[in-house]
Every structure is written in C-alpha cells, then in structure tokens.
Design a protein around this motif. Structure first.
Motif, PDB file in Angstrom:
ATOM      1  N   ALA A 229       0.887  -1.255  -0.211  1.00  0.00           N
ATOM      2  CA  ALA A 229       0.009   0.069   0.085  1.00  0.00           C
ATOM      3  C   ALA A 229       0.921   1.219   0.005  1.00  0.00           C
ATOM      4  O   ALA A 229       0.548   2.186  -0.803  1.00  0.00           O
ATOM      5  CB  ALA A 229      -0.876   0.020   1.208  1.00  0.00           C
ATOM      6  N   MET A 230       1.896   1.059   0.881  1.00  0.00           N
ATOM      7  CA  MET A 230       2.901   2.273   0.763  1.00  0.00           C
ATOM      8  C   MET A 230       3.616   2.774  -0.622  1.00  0.00           C
ATOM      9  O   MET A 230       3.800   3.686  -1.023  1.00  0.00           O
ATOM     10  CB  MET A 230       3.889   2.208   1.953  1.00  0.00           C
ATOM     11  N   ILE A 231       3.828   1.446  -1.328  1.00  0.00           N
ATOM     12  CA  ILE A 231       4.466   1.484  -2.562  1.00  0.00           C
ATOM     13  C   ILE A 231       3.604   2.244  -3.562  1.00  0.00           C
ATOM     14  O   ILE A 231       3.637   3.050  -4.323  1.00  0.00           O
ATOM     15  CB  ILE A 231       4.743   0.112  -3.145  1.00  0.00           C
ATOM     16  N   ASN A 232       2.318   1.640  -3.279  1.00  0.00           N
ATOM     17  CA  ASN A 232       1.294   2.207  -4.455  1.00  0.00           C
ATOM     18  C   ASN A 232       1.005   3.682  -4.189  1.00  0.00           C
ATOM     19  O   ASN A 232       0.818   4.531  -5.015  1.00  0.00           O
ATOM     20  CB  ASN A 232      -0.060   1.647  -4.161  1.00  0.00           C
ATOM     21  N   LEU A 233       1.112   4.146  -2.952  1.00  0.00           N
ATOM     22  CA  LEU A 233       1.053   5.773  -2.382  1.00  0.00           C
ATOM     23  C   LEU A 233       2.321   6.650  -3.322  1.00  0.00           C
ATOM     24  O   LEU A 233       2.117   7.313  -3.642  1.00  0.00           O
ATOM     25  CB  LEU A 233       0.721   5.716  -1.081  1.00  0.00           C
ATOM     26  N   GLU A 234       3.275   5.869  -2.674  1.00  0.00           N
ATOM     27  CA  GLU A 234       4.489   6.595  -3.394  1.00  0.00           C
ATOM     28  C   GLU A 234       4.597   6.617  -4.718  1.00  0.00           C
ATOM     29  O   GLU A 234       4.882   7.706  -5.455  1.00  0.00           O
ATOM     30  CB  GLU A 234       5.771   5.916  -2.908  1.00  0.00           C
ATOM     31  N   ASP A 235       4.255   5.415  -5.509  1.00  0.00           N
ATOM     32  CA  ASP A 235       4.024   5.687  -7.004  1.00  0.00           C
ATOM     33  C   ASP A 235       3.149   6.596  -7.423  1.00  0.00           C
ATOM     34  O   ASP A 235       3.601   7.462  -8.478  1.00  0.00           O
ATOM     35  CB  ASP A 235       3.701   4.292  -7.546  1.00  0.00           C
ATOM     36  N   PHE A 236       2.001   6.748  -6.773  1.00  0.00           N
ATOM     37  CA  PHE A 236       0.985   7.919  -7.132  1.00  0.00           C
ATOM     38  C   PHE A 236       1.554   9.336  -6.941  1.00  0.00           C
ATOM     39  O   PHE A 236       1.385   9.879  -7.569  1.00  0.00           O
ATOM     40  CB  PHE A 236      -0.431   7.628  -6.134  1.00  0.00           C
ATOM     41  N   ILE A 237       2.133   9.495  -5.689  1.00  0.00           N
ATOM     42  CA  ILE A 237       2.966  10.682  -5.409  1.00  0.00           C
ATOM     43  C   ILE A 237       3.853  11.174  -6.719  1.00  0.00           C
ATOM     44  O   ILE A 237       4.000  12.106  -7.047  1.00  0.00           O
ATOM     45  CB  ILE A 237       3.748  10.839  -3.948  1.00  0.00           C
TER      46      ILE A 237
ATOM     47  N   GLU B 245       3.793   9.931  -9.326  1.00  0.00           N
ATOM     48  CA  GLU B 245       3.252  10.353 -11.118  1.00  0.00           C
ATOM     49  C   GLU B 245       2.806  11.742 -10.948  1.00  0.00           C
ATOM     50  O   GLU B 245       2.736  12.449 -11.902  1.00  0.00           O
ATOM     51  CB  GLU B 245       2.013   9.416 -11.085  1.00  0.00           C
ATOM     52  N   VAL B 246       2.116  12.224  -9.806  1.00  0.00           N
ATOM     53  CA  VAL B 246       1.613  13.593  -9.595  1.00  0.00           C
ATOM     54  C   VAL B 246       2.609  14.717  -9.705  1.00  0.00           C
ATOM     55  O   VAL B 246       2.459  15.713 -10.319  1.00  0.00           O
ATOM     56  CB  VAL B 246       0.708  13.593  -8.305  1.00  0.00           C
ATOM     57  N   SER B 247       3.654  14.390  -8.979  1.00  0.00           N
ATOM     58  CA  SER B 247       4.903  15.281  -8.891  1.00  0.00           C
ATOM     59  C   SER B 247       5.711  15.485 -10.271  1.00  0.00           C
ATOM     60  O   SER B 247       6.289  16.617 -10.542  1.00  0.00           O
ATOM     61  CB  SER B 247       5.942  14.542  -7.823  1.00  0.00           C
ATOM     62  N   ALA B 248       5.482  14.324 -10.914  1.00  0.00           N
ATOM     63  CA  ALA B 248       6.107  14.399 -12.245  1.00  0.00           C
ATOM     64  C   ALA B 248       5.358  15.432 -13.418  1.00  0.00           C
ATOM     65  O   ALA B 248       6.076  15.780 -14.343  1.00  0.00           O
ATOM     66  CB  ALA B 248       6.338  13.161 -13.005  1.00  0.00           C
ATOM     67  N   LYS B 249       4.001  15.594 -13.104  1.00  0.00           N
ATOM     68  CA  LYS B 249       3.399  16.501 -14.064  1.00  0.00           C
ATOM     69  C   LYS B 249       3.742  17.862 -13.932  1.00  0.00           C
ATOM     70  O   LYS B 249       4.142  18.561 -13.009  1.00  0.00           O
ATOM     71  CB  LYS B 249       1.840  16.417 -13.613  1.00  0.00           C
TER      72      LYS B 249
END
Length: 155
Positions: A141-149, A151-155
């Motif tokens: 779940a933490m990996i999923n959250l970090e991946d999402f963050i 992705e959002v940060s890369a925009k």
C-alpha cells in the motif's frame, strides 16, 4: 448498496481522514519537539532535508534536489541556511570538482539520529499487532501511494 460496500466506504473515508490527520499531527509534533530541543533554530522542513542528505551517503546536490523534488535554486537557498546554522557541509568531489557532495556536521548527524529515532518509533507503533503478511500488505500500500505521488509530482 450492500452492507459490505457501506463498510468499505466507511473504511475508505476513515483512511482518507487518517492520512490527513496523521500527516498534520506528525508535522506539528516535529515542530513542537524541535522548539523544545537543542535544535530550536531549525524547521521540520529543514530536518527532512538533513534526513535526505543522510549520515554517510555523500549525495550530490542534484541527487538531493531530485529526491525532494526541489529546484536547484531552492535547494541552494536551503543549503546555505543549513550550512550557516552548522548542520550541513558542502564537500568538493575529488573526481570531478564541478560536483558538490553534501555531508552532515556533527550537529547535523545528531539531529539526523534524533529524527530517525522518532520516525522508527512511529513505524514500530504503526505496525504493532500486525503479522508478517499484514506488514507486506501495508508495504505494498505504501509503494502504491509513493508511485501515485511520484506520478503527480512528475506532471
């Protein structure tokens, strides 16, 4: 709507609210504890920069900027402040003099260890009562959250 989906919705809302509350509480606790400690001259954001630099890694300024998603200008300003306060030092890279590595002073290492101990205690309390399988699920779940963050940060 089924009972199960009502429970899932309540769990979802609880997790959402908890993430917000936990983040806010950790930041408040860190700021409060810093004001009561020998590290009164530093902010929680500066502590996290010290933590990112690490004890022994000798990261470059570019690596730290990338990890924290800061511009080099913003990082430089923060490093100047931390250097003036005696927490951080810039070290010329012996192989390439254009590269600056970062290190912690003895004061910075002491702050790093205190901050790390606080976060380790948080994780221990967070994982209290969970078995190995539960911990693996939480890790995912933490990996999923970090991946999402990321992705959002890369925009």
């Amino acid at each position: 709507m089924s009972l199960k989906s009502d429970e899932i919705k309540k769990d979802f809302n609880f997790i959402n609210d908890s993430l917000i509350n936990v983040y806010d509480s950790i930041m408040r606790i860190e700021e409060s504890e810093l004001r009561k400690s020998r590290f009164k001259d530093i902010t929680a954001k500066e502590v996290h920069l010290v933590h990112t630099i690490g004890l022994h890694d000798r990261k470059t300024t570019s690596q730290v900027a990338r990890i924290l998603k800061l511009s080099k200008g913003t990082l430089t300003a923060n490093l100047n402040t931390l250097e003036r306060k005696g927490y951080v030092m810039r070290i010329a890279n012996q192989e390439d003099r254009r590269i600056i590595n970062l290190g912690l002073t003895s004061k910075g290492r002491l702050l790093y260890r205190a901050h790390d101990a606080f976060h380790r205690l948080l994780v221990e309390r967070f994982l209290k009562g969970f078995d190995d399988d539960d911990i693996r699920l939480i890790k995912q779940a933490m990996i999923n959250l970090e991946d999402f963050i990321d992705e959002v940060s890369a925009k």
